[in-house]
Design an enzyme around this catalytic site. Structure first.
Site, PDB file in Angstrom:
ATOM      1  CD1 TRP A  43      -2.355  -1.847   0.048  1.00 19.78           C
ATOM      2  CD2 TRP A  43      -3.513  -0.589   1.470  1.00 19.78           C
ATOM      3  NE1 TRP A  43      -3.644  -2.307   0.045  1.00 19.78           N
ATOM      4  CE2 TRP A  43      -4.379  -1.559   0.905  1.00 19.78           C
ATOM      5  CE3 TRP A  43      -4.013   0.305   2.413  1.00 19.78           C
ATOM      6  CZ2 TRP A  43      -5.735  -1.643   1.240  1.00 19.78           C
ATOM      7  CZ3 TRP A  43      -5.369   0.229   2.757  1.00 19.78           C
ATOM      8  CH2 TRP A  43      -6.213  -0.735   2.172  1.00 19.78           C
ATOM      9  CE  LYS A  45      -7.176  -6.693   5.895  1.00 21.23           C
ATOM     10  NZ  LYS A  45      -6.238  -7.549   5.138  1.00 21.23           N
ATOM     11  CG  ASP A  89       1.655  -0.261  19.127  1.00 19.60           C
ATOM     12  OD1 ASP A  89       0.762   0.283  18.459  1.00 19.60           O
ATOM     13  OD2 ASP A  89       1.425  -1.040  20.074  1.00 19.60           O
TER      14      ASP A  89
END
Length: 250
Positions: A92, A200, A135
């Site tokens: 992506w 998603k 993260d």
């Protein structure tokens, strides 16, 4: 404090793109079970998007999901700033770099910026700032992202994240909804007004709860399934346009 009720749970899962790709030896995962492995290899070898990814030098077939969504909804334009959460292996980011011209390939168009974050290592991509072993839900990582943004905010936030499938559909669904809420919460600080979010998820009982939350801060929300998303998969994408900011916050 946000007036939007968002999940604050952080799941100990792989934030990388866990879709098993067969585009190169760099990101080739095999199932432990031999029968499943053979079935997966057969499917990959027959998949036209896997073959096309090899030709187009994309790291994963998932690149075509973003390409098809962007061709229809026009998310990515030269000069735009994109943040990709859970970017590994990088397909992506590759598409985003091309579409926002962040590598400056076309000198006649504005130069954008692409930032990719993942808990796993991401191999370098020209034109992208990559934060490996990071993260995005942690303050330290968010501070690094803000430094890279240089007092700007993102135009588009992307997420193709999924937890490693457990074999229990309801459990998997709960996990990925938790990831979606994490991305939504992240967008409240990073995304500029009128920006867009694409993430998603897997269809299930918690989809409506997520839809209700995201509808509070975006003008238009749609759930879509691009052609390259396998028909036997519960995978869909939430596309939200027109970020309005946190309600009640001036």
């Amino acid at each position: 404090m946000s007036s939007v009720i968002l999940s604050k749970r952080v799941f100990n899962v792989n934030f990388g793109n866990t879709e098993r790709c067969f585009t190169s030896g760099l990101y080739h995962k095999l199932y432990k079970n031999k029968t499943s492995s053979n079935q997966w290899l057969y499917r990959q070898n027959k998949d036209p998007f896997v073959k096309q990814a090899l030709k187009d030098n994309y790291r994963c077939r998932s690149a075509y999901k973003l390409i098809q969504i962007d061709d229809k909804y026009r998310l990515l334009h030269p000069g735009k700033i994109v943040v990709d959460c859970g970017a590994s292996p990088g397909s992506w980011c590759q598409v985003a770099v091309q579409r926002v011209n962040s590598a400056g390939t076309d000198p006649t168009k504005p130069v954008g910026k692409v930032i990719g974050i993942d808990l796993e290592h991401i191999l370098p991509i020209e034109g992208a700032h990559l934060l490996s072993f990071c993260d995005f839900t942690q303050r330290k990582t968010q501070d690094e992202i803000r430094q890279l943004l240089n007092d700007q905010k993102a135009d588009v936030i992307l997420s193709d994240m999924a937890p490693k499938a457990s074999g229990m559909k309801s459990f998997n669904h709960q996990f990925i909804i938790g990831l979606c809420f994490s991305v939504l919460h992240f967008s409240l600080d990073i995304l500029q007004l009128d920006g867009s979010l694409l993430c998603k998820l897997w269809m299930g009982s918690e989809q409506e709860r997520f839809k209700s939350a995201i509808n509070r801060v975006f003008r238009n929300v749609n759930f879509i399934k691009p052609q390259s998303s396998r028909t036997d998969s519960a995978e869909i994408f939430c596309l939200a346009h027109g970020f309005q900011g946190i309600p009640g916050k001036s």
